[in-house]
Design a protein around this motif. Structure first.
Motif, short mmCIF file in Angstrom:
data_model
loop_
_atom_site.label_atom_id
_atom_site.label_comp_id
_atom_site.label_asym_id
_atom_site.label_seq_id
_atom_site.Cartn_x
_atom_site.Cartn_y
_atom_site.Cartn_z
N PHE A 465 60.33 51.46 38.92
CA PHE A 465 59.32 52.50 38.73
C PHE A 465 58.96 53.06 40.11
CE2 PHE A 465 55.32 53.29 35.87
CZ PHE A 465 55.41 54.65 36.13
N SER A 467 56.74 56.06 41.93
CA SER A 467 55.67 56.99 41.57
C SER A 467 54.87 57.40 42.79
CB SER A 467 54.74 56.35 40.54
OG SER A 467 53.63 57.17 40.27
N GLY A 470 49.90 55.70 42.45
CA GLY A 470 49.81 54.28 42.12
C GLY A 470 49.04 54.05 40.83
N TYR A 472 49.14 55.87 38.25
CA TYR A 472 50.04 56.09 37.12
C TYR A 472 50.87 54.84 36.84
CZ TYR A 472 53.14 58.67 33.98
OH TYR A 472 53.84 59.10 32.87
N ILE A 473 51.24 54.13 37.88
CA ILE A 473 51.99 52.89 37.70
C ILE A 473 51.16 51.88 36.93
CG2 ILE A 473 52.97 50.87 38.87
CD1 ILE A 473 53.91 52.70 41.10
N ASN A 476 50.34 52.70 33.24
CA ASN A 476 51.47 52.49 32.34
C ASN A 476 51.78 51.00 32.17
OD1 ASN A 476 53.09 55.07 31.38
ND2 ASN A 476 52.25 55.53 33.40
N ALA A 488 58.14 48.20 41.37
CA ALA A 488 57.20 49.30 41.16
C ALA A 488 56.73 49.74 42.53
CB ALA A 488 56.04 48.88 40.28
N SER A 490 54.71 52.53 44.80
CA SER A 490 53.78 53.63 44.94
C SER A 490 54.03 54.29 46.29
CB SER A 490 52.34 53.11 44.85
OG SER A 490 51.42 54.10 45.26
N TYR A 518 57.78 59.30 38.65
CA TYR A 518 56.69 60.26 38.52
C TYR A 518 56.50 60.94 39.87
CZ TYR A 518 51.85 61.99 38.51
OH TYR A 518 50.74 62.77 38.64
#
Length: 789
Positions: A465, A467, A470, A472-473, A476, A488, A490, A518
């Motif tokens: 992920f 993005s 952060g 948004y991470i 979700n 993940a 950011s 994202y």
């Protein structure tokens, strides 16, 4: 295709620049087209301001009519200036039109601009006298007699330089109605859009074939005949693409860049494309963007040592939470350090007074101090060559008004670090919420476990992920427990490392199959690099699910070229990333839906568009059939082969449902089907060679099926091996055909949906939403594999 005479074009740019212009006049645009090998450029003569048309001018132009056009560096839209006239080819008629245009065009265009609230350089109203003083003259041009006139018989082709994707090519319906049609018709019908760095002429023709313009030009539109061959279109597109790429950042040896070049329209004359107008805006070449040592991303993802600055010894501040999450992720405390002069250890981690006191160069350094302290921290990191990768947690590093000086200072320091032998450290952030790396056994996101449950353990994880947000991470991860990415990241405001850098590096990880991305904006040039990385990722058989925020239409002024108005920032991004092969989500829900399918369907194949739809409720069966067309994608209801049809009929007879149900698609099996019967029907359909994908709806309120969680008040249980919740995943695992389940009901049946999904079957809570996203998923998969049925 003939070689393009680039030196000739460059001479035109140099002459215009020496005249104080960054825009070519229309006759100079025709010279550019001639230099690309265009065959049907109309013959013309420019009568400069102060001169008069002559009989010799007219004698050089064939035909019995001529077109007069006003020529000015200021008058872009000639129609609004009454700056185009068609007259008979006689000196008297030409002189009359010439005088009228010189007199009237500045007045008409000034009125048009002022009506649009356009201001001059001093901020005042546009003066018709200024426009008159800057007139270059009038172009007397050959009248081109088109083979056919009418709707969609003209072609628009243009390129425009964008900061994120470099030059982009746009082609579609030509003429003055082009912009209106681009707004009013369905997406992709009016224009085709692509970065020139991603396509060649034949590839762009494939995109162009989806437009109304191609339907008319090719004769595919009802009642029409072919006007121009595909070969002529490819030659035109390739010439424009080559022109754009040569005069762009894609060619580091060019002194100029084309900012905008368009022909609107081309008409078809003698089965050839003849330009009727041209615009070209150019500028000096942009400096080449320095590369980053992206190989060091491996230190960010799987660090062997780490250090944190900004950890409180007395309170649970952001730095202390980050330290706790690093250790909670399984990172060895003996290989971690805290920069703090007034403590020996914090939470079992050794402290050192300064960055210079670290026992050696660390792989990962986390900066969790205030924005004002960051420049000094970076100075010490670079001077001491103390880290390979740095996470910049603080905000206020360029994204906030008033923080530009700090951002500039950081950029200067990073550029200095790039001059070292190994290129210095790589930086992710600022304004980064942090990074989760299960392979690296750490988590630097400053969210306490009381707010966000942490995934632990070494089970396989195949997603990444990336993005800019952060939040948004974590939002979700909080609402999608089925999504457990290995990484993940950011990336915040991308002060150094970009989304493209990360995708280019991580795509080669054999353990990662799905990327969720994202974005709110790309750094200059990084959109194209990202699109290229998406294309390379997809070529490896991996999936990229992409969402772009910030979709407001590009601001438009009266002096904007047509290309900018039909190929705004989001349209360009969407076209580029779609063409690269990503699943481009229209909204947040579709992002999670597409991600659900990409994660759930890894290892599944989809050879075609034939859908089998089945439900125990009539409304769902109808809703599924109604949803098989979405956006520009479509599924087809499958026709069962005879063997499958016989199997289904036999199952119905055994369950005594044959008197209620006919075998068809969509298949309404009624609420009378029990777990065993329902599962048997699903298995028979999945085994059909005529079915490419299946969606099955379970309305769980039926008393015939076990759909409730275990409870003392009833005997049924979704944990029972005979329940549909347990049967469905087992059946799906035996077949390559993708299966989607729908549980359309309230919270009481959340455990049913959870059990099915935990078994690897994607679950949706409404049938129409499931089929729509399945449409898009199948369409992208088939486009990427080139297989269509």
């Amino acid at each position: 295709m003939a070689a393009i005479d680039f030196p000739r074009i460059e001479r035109l740019f140099k002459q215009a620049r020496s005249d104080g212009r960054n825009r070519l006049y229309e006759p100079e645009c025709y010279q550019v087209l001639q230099a690309t090998g265009a065959e049907a450029v109309p013959i013309s003569r420019l009568v400069a301001t102060g001169a008069r048309p002559t009989q010799a001018d007219l004698a050089a132009i064939p035909g019995d009519r001529v077109v007069l056009k006003i020529v000015s560096p200021d008058i872009i839209h000639k129609t609004e200036a009454t700056g185009v006239r068609i007259v008979e080819k006689s000196l008297a008629a030409v002189e009359d039109a010439f005088d009228a245009m010189v007199r009237e065009a500045p007045q008409a265009y000034a009125a048009y601009l002022n009506q649009q609230d356009t201001q001059d350089d001093a901020g005042g109203a546009v003066s018709q006298q200024d426009l008159r003083d800057r007139l270059a003259g009038v172009l007397i041009c050959q009248f081109v007699d088109a083979d056919v006139r009418g709707f969609a018989t003209e072609l628009f082709v243009g390129v425009r330089r964008t900061a994120e994707f470099g030059p982009i090519i746009t082609a579609g319906l030509g003429g003055v109605e082009m912009e209106t049609l681009a707004k009013e018709t369905r997406k992709g019908a009016a224009v085709a859009i692509a970065p020139t760095g991603l396509v060649d002429g034949p590839q762009f023709l494939k995109l162009f074939k989806r437009t109304l313009s191609y339907q008319r030009l090719s004769g595919a539109m009802r009642g029409s005949s072919r006007l121009v061959t595909d070969a002529v279109l490819v030659e035109c597109f390739q010439a424009v693409i080559s022109l754009a790429n040569h005069f762009s950042e894609l060619n580091p040896y060019s002194d100029f860049e084309i900012l905008e070049f368009e022909v609107n329209p081309f008409t078809v004359a003698g089965s050839r494309l003849s330009p009727l107008d041209g615009v070209c805006v150019f500028g000096p070449a942009h400096p080449v963007v320095a590369t980053r040592p992206i190989a060091k991303i491996s230190h960010l993802l799987k660090p062997r040592s780490a250090a944190v600055i900004g950890v409180s010894g007395t309170s649970m501040n952001m730095g202390r939470i980050i330290l706790g999450n690093i250790l909670g992720g399984g990172f060895d405390s003996k290989r971690a350090f805290v920069i703090r002069p007034d403590a020996d250890t914090i939470d079992g981690v050794a402290c050192v007074p300064t960055i210079g006191d670290l026992p050696g160069k660390v792989d990962l350094f986390v900066v969790a101090v205030g924005a004002a302290q960051v420049p000094q921290v970076l100075e010490e990191l670079i001077d001491n060559d103390a880290a390979n990768a740095v996470i910049l947690i603080p905000g206020g590093l360029g994204e906030k008004v008033g923080s530009e000086d700090i951002a500039d200072s950081l950029a200067t320091k990073i550029r200095r670090a790039r001059e070292s032998d190994d290129g210095g450290p790589v930086f992710i952030g600022g304004n980064s919420l942090g990074v989760i790396s299960h392979p690296g056994r750490y988590d630097t996101m400053f969210i306490p476990e009381t707010k966000l449950a942490k995934s632990r353990g070494d089970h396989p994880r195949s997603a990444c992920f990336i993005s800019q947000s952060g939040a948004y991470i974590i939002a979700n991860l909080s609402r999608m427990p089925w999504f457990d990415p290995a990484y993940a990241l950011s990336i915040g405001n991308q002060i150094d490392l970009t989304a493209a850098d990360l995708l280019r590096h991580i795509k080669n990880d054999p353990e990662i199959d799905v990327f969720a991305v994202y974005m709110e904006g790309f750094k200059p040039g990084d959109g194209l690099v990202f699109a290229q990385a998406v294309r390379d990722t997809v070529a490896l058989g991996k999936d990229v699910v992409f969402y772009k925020a910030g979709r407001t239409t590009a601001g438009r002024s009266a002096t904007a070229g047509h290309t900018a108005s039909v190929a705004g920032d989001y349209a360009v991004c969407e076209a580029a990333i779609t063409e690269a092969g990503a699943f481009v989500a229209a909204d947040f829900n579709e992002f999670s839906d597409l991600l659900r399918l990409c994660v759930g369907f890894r290892g599944k194949t989809v050879p075609g568009r034939r859908l089998a739809a089945m439900s125990n409720a009539g409304f769902e069966s109808v809703g599924m059939a109604d949803s098989i067309e979405y956006d520009r994608a479509a599924l087809r209801l499958a026709r069962y082969d005879d063997a499958t049809g016989s199997k289904l009929q036999l199952i119905l007879e055994r369950a005594k449902l044959d008197g209620l149900v006919d075998v068809k698609n969509p298949f309404d099996v009624t609420p009378m089907a029990n777990d065993e019967t329902f599962a048997a029907l699903v298995e028979a359909i999945l085994g059909s060679p005529n079915v490419d994908v299946m969606v099955t709806g379970i309305v769980p309120l039926t008393p015939a099926m076990q759909t409730l969680p275990p409870g003392a008040a009833h005997r049924e249980s979704v944990d029972d091996p005979g329940s549909i919740a347990r049967r469905l995943p087992a059946i799906a695992a035996k077949h390559e055909t993708p299966l989607v389940a729908v549980v359309d009901s309230g919270r009481l049946f959340d455990p049913l949906a959870a059990v099915i999904e935990s078994g690897g079957v994607p679950v949706f809570r409404s049938a129409d939403r499931a089929v729509r996203v399945l449409c898009k998923w199948v369409d992208v998969k088939l486009r990427n594999t080139g297989e269509r049925r």
